[in-house]
Design a protein around this motif. Sequence first.
Motif, short mmCIF file in Angstrom:
data_model
loop_
_atom_site.label_atom_id
_atom_site.label_comp_id
_atom_site.label_asym_id
_atom_site.label_seq_id
_atom_site.Cartn_x
_atom_site.Cartn_y
_atom_site.Cartn_z
N GLN A 81 0.83 -1.20 0.00
CA GLN A 81 0.00 0.00 0.00
C GLN A 81 0.87 1.26 0.00
O GLN A 81 0.53 2.25 -0.64
N LEU A 82 1.99 1.22 0.68
CA LEU A 82 2.95 2.32 0.64
C LEU A 82 3.47 2.51 -0.79
O LEU A 82 3.50 3.62 -1.30
N ALA A 83 3.84 1.42 -1.44
CA ALA A 83 4.36 1.49 -2.81
C ALA A 83 3.30 2.01 -3.78
O ALA A 83 3.63 2.74 -4.72
N LEU A 84 2.05 1.66 -3.57
CA LEU A 84 0.98 2.12 -4.47
C LEU A 84 0.80 3.63 -4.42
O LEU A 84 0.29 4.23 -5.37
N GLY A 85 1.21 4.27 -3.34
CA GLY A 85 1.10 5.72 -3.21
C GLY A 85 2.20 6.47 -3.95
O GLY A 85 2.13 7.69 -4.10
N ALA A 86 3.23 5.77 -4.41
CA ALA A 86 4.33 6.41 -5.13
C ALA A 86 3.94 6.71 -6.57
O ALA A 86 3.00 6.14 -7.10
N ASP A 87 4.71 7.58 -7.18
CA ASP A 87 4.47 7.90 -8.59
C ASP A 87 4.97 6.79 -9.52
O ASP A 87 4.37 6.52 -10.56
N PHE A 88 6.08 6.17 -9.12
CA PHE A 88 6.68 5.09 -9.92
C PHE A 88 7.06 3.94 -9.00
O PHE A 88 7.49 4.17 -7.88
N ARG A 89 6.91 2.72 -9.52
CA ARG A 89 7.31 1.53 -8.78
C ARG A 89 8.16 0.67 -9.70
O ARG A 89 7.75 0.38 -10.83
N TYR A 90 9.31 0.28 -9.21
CA TYR A 90 10.19 -0.62 -9.95
C TYR A 90 10.42 -1.84 -9.07
O TYR A 90 10.79 -1.70 -7.91
N ALA A 91 10.19 -3.02 -9.61
CA ALA A 91 10.31 -4.26 -8.84
C ALA A 91 11.34 -5.18 -9.47
O ALA A 91 11.42 -5.29 -10.69
N THR A 92 12.10 -5.87 -8.61
CA THR A 92 13.03 -6.87 -9.09
C THR A 92 12.23 -8.09 -9.53
O THR A 92 11.09 -8.28 -9.11
N PRO A 93 12.80 -8.94 -10.39
CA PRO A 93 12.07 -10.13 -10.87
C PRO A 93 11.61 -11.06 -9.76
O PRO A 93 10.59 -11.73 -9.91
N ASP A 94 12.30 -11.10 -8.63
CA ASP A 94 11.93 -12.01 -7.54
C ASP A 94 10.96 -11.37 -6.54
O ASP A 94 10.58 -12.00 -5.56
N CYS A 95 10.53 -10.16 -6.78
CA CYS A 95 9.65 -9.47 -5.83
C CYS A 95 8.28 -10.14 -5.77
O CYS A 95 7.69 -10.47 -6.79
N GLN A 96 7.79 -10.33 -4.55
CA GLN A 96 6.45 -10.90 -4.32
C GLN A 96 5.54 -9.79 -3.79
O GLN A 96 5.87 -9.15 -2.80
N LEU A 97 4.41 -9.59 -4.44
CA LEU A 97 3.45 -8.56 -4.04
C LEU A 97 2.19 -9.22 -3.51
O LEU A 97 1.69 -10.17 -4.10
N SER A 98 1.68 -8.72 -2.38
CA SER A 98 0.46 -9.29 -1.83
C SER A 98 -0.23 -8.30 -0.90
O SER A 98 0.42 -7.61 -0.13
N ILE A 99 -1.53 -8.25 -1.01
CA ILE A 99 -2.35 -7.53 -0.04
C ILE A 99 -2.80 -8.58 0.97
O ILE A 99 -3.73 -9.35 0.72
N MET A 100 -2.12 -8.66 2.09
CA MET A 100 -2.36 -9.71 3.08
C MET A 100 -3.73 -9.60 3.76
O MET A 100 -4.26 -10.58 4.24
N GLU A 101 -4.29 -8.39 3.79
CA GLU A 101 -5.57 -8.20 4.46
C GLU A 101 -6.66 -9.10 3.88
O GLU A 101 -7.54 -9.56 4.60
#
Length: 121
Positions: A81-101
């Motif tokens: 959720q913090l990252a979603l507030g940014a203007d740009f997001r860059y993720a490494t290939p191994d990055c795991q994204l999840s909304i745990m809620e």
Amino acid sequence: RSIRAVILRGQGRAFCTGLDVKAILNNPHQQTQRLLQRPSGYGKEGNEIGNLAQDVCYLWRELAVPVICVLHGMCYGAGLQLALGADFRYATPDCQLSIMETKWGLIPDMGAAITLRELVR
């Protein structure tokens, strides 16, 4: 000197794995009250519309410079959720994204309800 950009990144194995639940459980009433404070003061007097947890994720958008999140490892819950507030997001290939809620049937209420709908078409 002036700030030309803000870069947010994690250190170690993860960008951010969310709220520190153990810290909250040590004193749940006090910690919950702190997260629900309304420090930004936006909204009408006495009817502020954001709390501290939401401000952390959303008020980056108020800056006059680009905010860039560099994501690696795990990016869960509050971290995403913090990252979603940014203007740009860059993720490494191994990055795991999840909304745990959603795992517990909760609404991701730290800003994702607003920011995610603006990013997905």
